[in-house]
Design a protein around this motif. Structure first.
Motif, PDB file in Angstrom:
ATOM      1  N   VAL C   7      50.532  68.427 -39.014  1.00 31.20           N
ATOM      2  CA  VAL C   7      50.602  67.758 -39.631  1.00 31.20           C
ATOM      3  C   VAL C   7      49.598  67.332 -40.943  1.00 31.20           C
ATOM      4  O   VAL C   7      50.282  66.725 -42.244  1.00 31.20           O
ATOM      5  CB  VAL C   7      49.543  66.487 -38.631  1.00 31.20           C
ATOM      6  CG1 VAL C   7      48.699  65.410 -39.839  1.00 31.20           C
ATOM      7  CG2 VAL C   7      50.208  66.077 -37.497  1.00 31.20           C
ATOM      8  N   ARG C   8      48.639  68.354 -41.165  1.00 32.42           N
ATOM      9  CA  ARG C   8      47.267  68.709 -42.106  1.00 32.42           C
ATOM     10  C   ARG C   8      48.364  69.242 -43.313  1.00 32.42           C
ATOM     11  O   ARG C   8      48.087  68.340 -44.917  1.00 32.42           O
ATOM     12  CB  ARG C   8      46.329  69.317 -42.269  1.00 32.42           C
ATOM     13  CG  ARG C   8      45.576  68.620 -40.915  1.00 32.42           C
ATOM     14  CD  ARG C   8      44.391  69.814 -40.366  1.00 32.42           C
ATOM     15  NE  ARG C   8      43.473  68.774 -40.028  1.00 32.42           N
ATOM     16  CZ  ARG C   8      42.331  67.461 -39.838  1.00 32.42           C
ATOM     17  NH1 ARG C   8      42.323  67.501 -41.502  1.00 32.42           N
ATOM     18  NH2 ARG C   8      41.675  67.110 -38.945  1.00 32.42           N
ATOM     19  N   ASP C   9      49.103  69.987 -42.374  1.00 28.72           N
ATOM     20  CA  ASP C   9      49.809  70.957 -43.876  1.00 28.72           C
ATOM     21  C   ASP C   9      50.707  70.256 -44.015  1.00 28.72           C
ATOM     22  O   ASP C   9      51.222  70.053 -45.618  1.00 28.72           O
ATOM     23  CB  ASP C   9      50.765  72.091 -43.066  1.00 28.72           C
ATOM     24  CG  ASP C   9      51.571  72.864 -44.017  1.00 28.72           C
ATOM     25  OD1 ASP C   9      50.705  73.243 -44.565  1.00 28.72           O
ATOM     26  OD2 ASP C   9      53.435  72.481 -43.523  1.00 28.72           O
ATOM     27  N   SER C  10      51.668  69.141 -43.730  1.00 24.41           N
ATOM     28  CA  SER C  10      52.370  68.318 -44.058  1.00 24.41           C
ATOM     29  C   SER C  10      51.870  66.744 -45.181  1.00 24.41           C
ATOM     30  O   SER C  10      52.113  67.104 -46.075  1.00 24.41           O
ATOM     31  CB  SER C  10      53.539  67.150 -42.864  1.00 24.41           C
ATOM     32  OG  SER C  10      53.732  66.161 -43.816  1.00 24.41           O
ATOM     33  N   ALA C  58      47.806  53.713 -45.035  1.00 25.23           N
ATOM     34  CA  ALA C  58      47.959  52.762 -43.388  1.00 25.23           C
ATOM     35  C   ALA C  58      49.450  53.421 -43.319  1.00 25.23           C
ATOM     36  O   ALA C  58      50.004  53.692 -41.830  1.00 25.23           O
ATOM     37  CB  ALA C  58      48.594  51.906 -43.950  1.00 25.23           C
ATOM     38  N   ASP C  59      50.434  53.365 -43.963  1.00 22.09           N
ATOM     39  CA  ASP C  59      52.139  53.972 -43.590  1.00 22.09           C
ATOM     40  C   ASP C  59      51.976  55.986 -43.209  1.00 22.09           C
ATOM     41  O   ASP C  59      51.942  55.630 -42.461  1.00 22.09           O
ATOM     42  CB  ASP C  59      52.735  53.810 -44.710  1.00 22.09           C
ATOM     43  CG  ASP C  59      53.832  54.538 -44.441  1.00 22.09           C
ATOM     44  OD1 ASP C  59      55.338  54.343 -43.822  1.00 22.09           O
ATOM     45  OD2 ASP C  59      54.663  55.499 -45.231  1.00 22.09           O
ATOM     46  N   SER C  60      51.177  56.770 -44.245  1.00 20.57           N
ATOM     47  CA  SER C  60      50.964  57.673 -43.146  1.00 20.57           C
ATOM     48  C   SER C  60      49.928  57.905 -42.025  1.00 20.57           C
ATOM     49  O   SER C  60      50.600  58.751 -41.641  1.00 20.57           O
ATOM     50  CB  SER C  60      50.006  58.723 -44.938  1.00 20.57           C
ATOM     51  OG  SER C  60      51.531  58.277 -46.226  1.00 20.57           O
ATOM     52  N   ALA C  61      49.136  57.716 -42.104  1.00 20.05           N
ATOM     53  CA  ALA C  61      48.406  57.524 -41.837  1.00 20.05           C
ATOM     54  C   ALA C  61      49.284  57.267 -39.935  1.00 20.05           C
ATOM     55  O   ALA C  61      49.089  58.106 -38.725  1.00 20.05           O
ATOM     56  CB  ALA C  61      47.724  56.278 -40.681  1.00 20.05           C
ATOM     57  N   SER C  75      61.430  65.998 -38.453  1.00 15.31           N
ATOM     58  CA  SER C  75      61.351  65.656 -40.447  1.00 15.31           C
ATOM     59  C   SER C  75      60.638  64.093 -39.945  1.00 15.31           C
ATOM     60  O   SER C  75      61.901  63.131 -38.412  1.00 15.31           O
ATOM     61  CB  SER C  75      62.023  65.399 -40.749  1.00 15.31           C
ATOM     62  OG  SER C  75      62.356  66.955 -41.671  1.00 15.31           O
ATOM     63  N   VAL C  76      59.868  63.391 -39.917  1.00 12.20           N
ATOM     64  CA  VAL C  76      59.615  61.929 -39.486  1.00 12.20           C
ATOM     65  C   VAL C  76      59.875  61.168 -41.032  1.00 12.20           C
ATOM     66  O   VAL C  76      59.322  61.448 -41.926  1.00 12.20           O
ATOM     67  CB  VAL C  76      57.946  61.813 -39.788  1.00 12.20           C
ATOM     68  CG1 VAL C  76      56.829  62.379 -40.777  1.00 12.20           C
ATOM     69  CG2 VAL C  76      57.697  60.685 -39.176  1.00 12.20           C
TER      70      VAL C  76
ATOM     71  N   GLN D  44      56.259  61.962 -51.632  1.00 12.34           N
ATOM     72  CA  GLN D  44      56.051  62.165 -50.108  1.00 12.34           C
ATOM     73  C   GLN D  44      56.440  64.271 -49.648  1.00 12.34           C
ATOM     74  O   GLN D  44      56.616  64.594 -51.018  1.00 12.34           O
ATOM     75  CB  GLN D  44      56.610  61.369 -49.108  1.00 12.34           C
ATOM     76  CG  GLN D  44      57.843  60.346 -49.285  1.00 12.34           C
ATOM     77  CD  GLN D  44      58.831  61.615 -49.112  1.00 12.34           C
ATOM     78  OE1 GLN D  44      59.205  62.577 -49.450  1.00 12.34           O
ATOM     79  NE2 GLN D  44      58.939  61.906 -47.997  1.00 12.34           N
ATOM     80  N   GLN D  45      56.110  64.126 -48.462  1.00 11.98           N
ATOM     81  CA  GLN D  45      56.612  65.517 -48.477  1.00 11.98           C
ATOM     82  C   GLN D  45      57.526  66.006 -49.040  1.00 11.98           C
ATOM     83  O   GLN D  45      57.813  67.167 -49.073  1.00 11.98           O
ATOM     84  CB  GLN D  45      55.723  65.647 -46.999  1.00 11.98           C
ATOM     85  CG  GLN D  45      56.924  65.230 -46.124  1.00 11.98           C
ATOM     86  CD  GLN D  45      57.551  63.871 -45.254  1.00 11.98           C
ATOM     87  OE1 GLN D  45      55.659  63.311 -46.126  1.00 11.98           O
ATOM     88  NE2 GLN D  45      57.830  63.268 -44.481  1.00 11.98           N
ATOM     89  N   ASP D  46      58.941  65.346 -48.577  1.00 16.52           N
ATOM     90  CA  ASP D  46      60.296  66.191 -49.058  1.00 16.52           C
ATOM     91  C   ASP D  46      60.257  65.384 -50.559  1.00 16.52           C
ATOM     92  O   ASP D  46      60.939  66.024 -51.017  1.00 16.52           O
ATOM     93  CB  ASP D  46      60.646  64.637 -48.288  1.00 16.52           C
ATOM     94  CG  ASP D  46      60.787  65.609 -46.875  1.00 16.52           C
ATOM     95  OD1 ASP D  46      60.621  66.708 -46.944  1.00 16.52           O
ATOM     96  OD2 ASP D  46      60.720  64.506 -46.731  1.00 16.52           O
ATOM     97  N   GLY D  47      59.498  65.803 -51.240  1.00 14.93           N
ATOM     98  CA  GLY D  47      59.249  65.090 -52.920  1.00 14.93           C
ATOM     99  C   GLY D  47      60.114  63.801 -53.565  1.00 14.93           C
ATOM    100  O   GLY D  47      60.772  63.727 -54.632  1.00 14.93           O
ATOM    101  N   TYR D  48      60.241  62.616 -52.122  1.00 14.10           N
ATOM    102  CA  TYR D  48      60.926  60.893 -52.983  1.00 14.10           C
ATOM    103  C   TYR D  48      59.537  59.730 -53.470  1.00 14.10           C
ATOM    104  O   TYR D  48      58.317  60.848 -52.666  1.00 14.10           O
ATOM    105  CB  TYR D  48      61.656  60.468 -51.461  1.00 14.10           C
ATOM    106  CG  TYR D  48      62.340  61.751 -51.655  1.00 14.10           C
ATOM    107  CD1 TYR D  48      63.456  62.597 -51.570  1.00 14.10           C
ATOM    108  CD2 TYR D  48      63.105  61.804 -49.563  1.00 14.10           C
ATOM    109  CE1 TYR D  48      64.243  62.421 -50.811  1.00 14.10           C
ATOM    110  CE2 TYR D  48      63.551  62.173 -49.239  1.00 14.10           C
ATOM    111  CZ  TYR D  48      64.522  63.002 -50.087  1.00 14.10           C
ATOM    112  OH  TYR D  48      65.200  63.943 -49.462  1.00 14.10           O
TER     113      TYR D  48
END
Lengths: 137, 137, 137, 137
Positions: C7-10, C58-61, C75-76, D44-48
């Motif tokens: 999680v922290r890496d992403s 909020a969305d990322s949490a 992937s999420v 975000q994490q995928d570049g979007y």
């Protein structure tokens, strides 16, 4: 695949539609309409259609709109929906329309609109958005 | 002000609750519970409670939870709500609980939870959020 | 699988978090917390945190709370979310918490809560609900 | 009342719009458009584009669409909104449009649409619904 017949057949198996007196009045690919005449036993405390009844036909209209675009043998499940009740549902008949905005492999998104017939005029009383899941065999 | 009596009195005027067979089973300040036994005529195409019926009792539970905290003589209107149907509503009885998160002068926000009794176990089947309007006299 | 590190890496790859100055302050299985100190350039017209910034954390949490329960290599993606802004986000720091209500094979549902630190007191300023998609390799 | 100037003036006071690089590109009565060019630090994490950034411009587009129909001297507050992210926000520019569905004395309801420019084509990537509060002086 005759999506019209498949949608109408599934609708006929929604027993709650018989209880409340709703009928499916239009089936197109990606768009379904359900109507519900006023009855006293569908009301909330002020004598208007209860928001849950508005939701019942809106949810089915959206679900079937999505279903009409799914591959044969699929099942449809509502993931979630959101409804804004923008005017009292005060009138002689409700008409709910579900329209597909995005039809995906697993998820579809529909727009929901409900009008109420009030003195000859169809007044918009609820707008919503719905996410639907496609279960494949 | 006896909020319990006022809530129960308004609930008794929601004719749709009689139609579907729902009863109000708990009234606290800011928290209301409504129960609904299974009936075949409340179902969707797979024989589960229809999402609209789940919504009907969830919406009333939240509306009355908010109403129980409003000044005497107010009326309550649902502005909007959103419901996630997280499991099939497959069981012998639904229980909807509305709990006030924020009670404001004009707007209140409620959390909605619906469980379904399935083989002796109450399983969470829907969660939602609702915005309610307080109309003052 | 070390869900905390994953999680922290992403999170570290979400460039927008660096732009706004947010940091991830807690990672548990099914529950993630993100904090954001006030900055003048995060505000709307009245000088409070903009609702979109409240939403961003909020969305990322919520997304990471769901992600922490997914199988390795998933992937999420956020399917949808809804946020009620129940008080002005007026204070020195936001804390967003995402908690998983239901973790499913394909879809998860999270509860979102955001508090704002205002004169030493953490005040609830937003509540929400989110649907998240799990993409498997 | 010159709603165009009043909307643009308030937008200019939303400091976050400067941070992310958004500009207001169209103001009509009941309809506002905001654009945002891609930048690596909005992702975000995928570049979007991050969903929160999509939300930030969607929320302001809707809020200002509602504001453009309010009486002079009003303030506007978002009550709640819901956004479905129907495609990855992968492209060179976002355009968010807010359109008023219902403009009421206290509450307005807006439809939100966000497209992403991807190889010359504007692709719908998010749809939403928003409730806005009108605070009168």
């Amino acid at each position: 695949m005759d999506h019209d017949a498949i949608v109408r057949d599934s609708f006929a198996r929604q027993a709650v539609m018989g209880l409340i007196g709703a009928s499916i009045t239009r089936v197109e690919r990606g768009r379904v309409e359900i109507e519900l005449p006023f009855r006293r036993d569908l009301t909330q405390q002020d004598g208007y259609f209860h928001a849950g009844i508005v939701s019942t036909i809106a949810d089915s209209a959206g679900g079937y709109a999505a279903y009409s675009m799914m591959p044969e043998g699929s099942s449809v499940l509502t993931v979630e929906y959101k409804l804004n009740l923008i005017a009292p549902a005060d009138g002689t008949r409700l008409t709910a329309t579900g329209s597909v905005i995005k039809s995906g492999r697993t998820l579809s998104v529909c727009e929901l609109r409900v009008t109420v017939l009030d003195g000859g005029e169809a007044k918009l009383c609820a707008v919503g958005m719905q996410t639907v899941f496609c279960l494949r065999r």
